[in-house]
Scaffold this motif. Structure first.
Motif, PDB file in Angstrom:
ATOM      1  N   LEU A  40      57.869  18.924  36.007  1.00  0.00           N
ATOM      2  CA  LEU A  40      58.650  17.918  36.428  1.00  0.00           C
ATOM      3  C   LEU A  40      57.910  16.541  36.529  1.00  0.00           C
ATOM      4  O   LEU A  40      56.861  16.713  36.515  1.00  0.00           O
ATOM      5  N   ILE A  41      58.512  15.620  36.303  1.00  0.00           N
ATOM      6  CA  ILE A  41      57.901  14.290  36.647  1.00  0.00           C
ATOM      7  C   ILE A  41      58.915  13.568  37.557  1.00  0.00           C
ATOM      8  O   ILE A  41      60.124  13.467  37.717  1.00  0.00           O
ATOM      9  N   THR A  42      58.155  12.988  38.784  1.00  0.00           N
ATOM     10  CA  THR A  42      58.859  12.472  39.815  1.00  0.00           C
ATOM     11  C   THR A  42      58.290  11.308  40.431  1.00  0.00           C
ATOM     12  O   THR A  42      57.014  11.187  40.303  1.00  0.00           O
ATOM     13  N   SER A  43      59.002  10.391  40.797  1.00  0.00           N
ATOM     14  CA  SER A  43      58.548   9.078  41.469  1.00  0.00           C
ATOM     15  C   SER A  43      58.111   9.469  43.021  1.00  0.00           C
ATOM     16  O   SER A  43      59.000  10.174  43.559  1.00  0.00           O
ATOM     17  N   LEU A  44      57.074   8.840  43.377  1.00  0.00           N
ATOM     18  CA  LEU A  44      57.021   9.005  44.828  1.00  0.00           C
ATOM     19  C   LEU A  44      57.165   7.575  45.508  1.00  0.00           C
ATOM     20  O   LEU A  44      56.884   6.473  44.843  1.00  0.00           O
ATOM     21  N   GLU A  45      57.360   7.825  46.909  1.00  0.00           N
ATOM     22  CA  GLU A  45      57.515   6.490  47.720  1.00  0.00           C
ATOM     23  C   GLU A  45      56.669   6.552  48.788  1.00  0.00           C
ATOM     24  O   GLU A  45      55.589   7.781  48.854  1.00  0.00           O
ATOM     25  N   ILE A  46      56.319   5.703  49.437  1.00  0.00           N
ATOM     26  CA  ILE A  46      55.264   5.661  50.633  1.00  0.00           C
ATOM     27  C   ILE A  46      55.664   6.820  51.704  1.00  0.00           C
ATOM     28  O   ILE A  46      56.742   6.904  51.964  1.00  0.00           O
ATOM     29  N   GLY A  47      54.442   7.401  51.612  1.00  0.00           N
ATOM     30  CA  GLY A  47      54.973   8.636  52.464  1.00  0.00           C
ATOM     31  C   GLY A  47      53.576   9.478  52.596  1.00  0.00           C
ATOM     32  O   GLY A  47      52.415   9.163  52.202  1.00  0.00           O
ATOM     33  N   ILE A  48      53.646  10.929  53.038  1.00  0.00           N
ATOM     34  CA  ILE A  48      52.371  11.733  53.325  1.00  0.00           C
ATOM     35  C   ILE A  48      52.506  12.734  52.220  1.00  0.00           C
ATOM     36  O   ILE A  48      53.534  13.350  51.944  1.00  0.00           O
ATOM     37  N   LEU A  49      51.481  12.740  51.449  1.00  0.00           N
ATOM     38  CA  LEU A  49      51.109  13.704  50.442  1.00  0.00           C
ATOM     39  C   LEU A  49      50.549  15.105  51.209  1.00  0.00           C
ATOM     40  O   LEU A  49      49.274  14.561  51.744  1.00  0.00           O
ATOM     41  N   ARG A  50      51.041  15.911  51.311  1.00  0.00           N
ATOM     42  CA  ARG A  50      50.118  17.220  51.973  1.00  0.00           C
ATOM     43  C   ARG A  50      49.731  18.110  50.919  1.00  0.00           C
ATOM     44  O   ARG A  50      50.357  18.605  50.100  1.00  0.00           O
ATOM     45  N   ILE A  51      48.261  18.440  51.197  1.00  0.00           N
ATOM     46  CA  ILE A  51      47.695  19.458  50.156  1.00  0.00           C
ATOM     47  C   ILE A  51      47.311  20.610  51.063  1.00  0.00           C
ATOM     48  O   ILE A  51      46.641  20.553  52.038  1.00  0.00           O
ATOM     49  N   LYS A  52      47.732  21.872  50.744  1.00  0.00           N
ATOM     50  CA  LYS A  52      47.223  23.117  51.193  1.00  0.00           C
ATOM     51  C   LYS A  52      46.073  23.764  50.801  1.00  0.00           C
ATOM     52  O   LYS A  52      46.306  24.160  49.517  1.00  0.00           O
ATOM     53  N   THR A  53      44.840  23.780  51.331  1.00  0.00           N
ATOM     54  CA  THR A  53      43.767  24.735  50.890  1.00  0.00           C
ATOM     55  C   THR A  53      43.215  25.292  52.002  1.00  0.00           C
ATOM     56  O   THR A  53      43.289  25.022  53.170  1.00  0.00           O
ATOM     57  N   ASN A  54      42.720  26.684  51.664  1.00  0.00           N
ATOM     58  CA  ASN A  54      42.378  27.423  52.756  1.00  0.00           C
ATOM     59  C   ASN A  54      43.197  27.445  54.012  1.00  0.00           C
ATOM     60  O   ASN A  54      42.626  27.610  55.168  1.00  0.00           O
ATOM     61  N   SER A  55      44.620  27.713  53.594  1.00  0.00           N
ATOM     62  CA  SER A  55      45.513  28.023  54.689  1.00  0.00           C
ATOM     63  C   SER A  55      45.634  26.581  55.694  1.00  0.00           C
ATOM     64  O   SER A  55      46.216  26.791  56.790  1.00  0.00           O
ATOM     65  N   LYS A  56      45.115  25.575  55.442  1.00  0.00           N
ATOM     66  CA  LYS A  56      45.057  24.437  56.229  1.00  0.00           C
ATOM     67  C   LYS A  56      45.762  22.984  55.319  1.00  0.00           C
ATOM     68  O   LYS A  56      45.277  22.783  54.222  1.00  0.00           O
ATOM     69  N   TRP A  57      46.482  22.501  55.944  1.00  0.00           N
ATOM     70  CA  TRP A  57      47.150  21.020  55.253  1.00  0.00           C
ATOM     71  C   TRP A  57      46.370  19.878  55.589  1.00  0.00           C
ATOM     72  O   TRP A  57      46.118  19.891  56.495  1.00  0.00           O
ATOM     73  N   THR A  58      46.098  19.252  54.553  1.00  0.00           N
ATOM     74  CA  THR A  58      45.592  17.897  54.580  1.00  0.00           C
ATOM     75  C   THR A  58      46.524  16.742  54.057  1.00  0.00           C
ATOM     76  O   THR A  58      46.917  16.840  53.006  1.00  0.00           O
ATOM     77  N   PRO A  59      46.583  16.019  55.193  1.00  0.00           N
ATOM     78  CA  PRO A  59      47.568  14.698  54.677  1.00  0.00           C
ATOM     79  C   PRO A  59      46.837  13.688  54.100  1.00  0.00           C
ATOM     80  O   PRO A  59      45.588  13.261  54.310  1.00  0.00           O
ATOM     81  N   ILE A  60      47.537  13.022  53.343  1.00  0.00           N
ATOM     82  CA  ILE A  60      47.060  11.594  52.776  1.00  0.00           C
ATOM     83  C   ILE A  60      48.213  10.941  52.476  1.00  0.00           C
ATOM     84  O   ILE A  60      49.168  11.165  52.169  1.00  0.00           O
ATOM     85  N   ILE A  61      48.055   9.431  52.804  1.00  0.00           N
ATOM     86  CA  ILE A  61      48.898   8.529  52.848  1.00  0.00           C
ATOM     87  C   ILE A  61      49.035   7.903  51.591  1.00  0.00           C
ATOM     88  O   ILE A  61      48.113   7.325  51.333  1.00  0.00           O
ATOM     89  N   VAL A  62      50.163   8.119  50.972  1.00  0.00           N
ATOM     90  CA  VAL A  62      50.385   7.739  49.685  1.00  0.00           C
ATOM     91  C   VAL A  62      51.173   6.308  49.682  1.00  0.00           C
ATOM     92  O   VAL A  62      52.275   6.245  50.472  1.00  0.00           O
ATOM     93  N   LEU A  63      50.790   5.347  48.692  1.00  0.00           N
ATOM     94  CA  LEU A  63      51.492   4.152  48.853  1.00  0.00           C
ATOM     95  C   LEU A  63      52.654   3.907  47.498  1.00  0.00           C
ATOM     96  O   LEU A  63      52.737   3.004  46.778  1.00  0.00           O
ATOM     97  N   GLY A  64      53.111   4.934  47.228  1.00  0.00           N
ATOM     98  CA  GLY A  64      54.081   5.235  46.030  1.00  0.00           C
ATOM     99  C   GLY A  64      53.199   5.693  44.680  1.00  0.00           C
ATOM    100  O   GLY A  64      52.107   5.585  44.631  1.00  0.00           O
ATOM    101  N   GLY A  65      54.348   5.945  43.714  1.00  0.00           N
ATOM    102  CA  GLY A  65      53.564   6.570  42.453  1.00  0.00           C
ATOM    103  C   GLY A  65      54.341   7.523  41.868  1.00  0.00           C
ATOM    104  O   GLY A  65      55.460   7.252  41.842  1.00  0.00           O
ATOM    105  N   PHE A  66      53.738   8.158  40.833  1.00  0.00           N
ATOM    106  CA  PHE A  66      54.472   9.414  40.235  1.00  0.00           C
ATOM    107  C   PHE A  66      53.577  10.467  40.256  1.00  0.00           C
ATOM    108  O   PHE A  66      52.427  10.736  40.436  1.00  0.00           O
ATOM    109  N   ALA A  67      54.234  11.672  40.228  1.00  0.00           N
ATOM    110  CA  ALA A  67      53.734  12.997  40.022  1.00  0.00           C
ATOM    111  C   ALA A  67      54.088  13.797  38.865  1.00  0.00           C
ATOM    112  O   ALA A  67      55.363  13.482  38.528  1.00  0.00           O
ATOM    113  N   VAL A  68      53.399  14.397  38.171  1.00  0.00           N
ATOM    114  CA  VAL A  68      53.561  15.365  36.997  1.00  0.00           C
ATOM    115  C   VAL A  68      53.196  16.632  36.954  1.00  0.00           C
ATOM    116  O   VAL A  68      52.007  16.960  37.497  1.00  0.00           O
TER     117      VAL A  68
END
Length: 132
Positions: A40-68
């Motif tokens: 998948l390739i998708t556009s991102l908007e301003i919002g919360i990117l959440r990453i789950k490591t060791n059963s814990k979510w870490t939020p990162i505020i992103v200001l738009g972009g793309f994900a592959v």
């Protein structure tokens, strides 16, 4: 199995790790990514990117972009990033309140666009506190 995730901003690498899951702020809503996800390739908007490591979510505020996404690899290219600091919750709420007032009082198209962007960032910051 796990996902390999890299988050890159114009000023450098923000995050490079393996993760159990990722939630992306796509233009069409929150997009959850787990191992085995279809390419998948998708556009991102301003919002919360959440990453789950060791059963814990870490939020990162992103200001738009793309994900592959491909072969359990998630590459996130973002326009910018905002830090979420646990002690700043009351400050984030006051910035959100000010952003709402600024949007209500905006007159020109540029003022409305700028105020809308600031409101999205402030709102994402306040929401991110649920994950820290």
């Amino acid at each position: 199995m796990s996902l390999n995730i890299r988050v890159i901003a114009p000023d450098g690498l923000i995050w490079d790790t393996t993760a159990e899951g990722v939630v992306l702020p796509s233009l069409t809503g929150q997009l959850g990514i787990l191992t085995g996800h279809a390419p998948l390739i998708t556009s991102l908007e301003i919002g919360i990117l959440r990453i789950k490591t060791n059963s814990k979510w870490t939020p990162i505020i992103v200001l738009g972009g793309f994900a592959v996404i491909k072969d359990d690899e998630v590459l996130v290219l973002i326009s910018g990033v905002e830090e979420v600091i646990k002690e700043d919750y009351s400050k984030a709420k006051s910035i959100l309140a000010k952003a709402k007032i600024d949007l209500d009082s905006a007159k020109t198209t540029k003022e409305i666009i700028d105020a809308s962007q600031e409101l999205k960032i402030a709102s994402a910051k306040v929401k991110a506190f649920k994950f820290i």
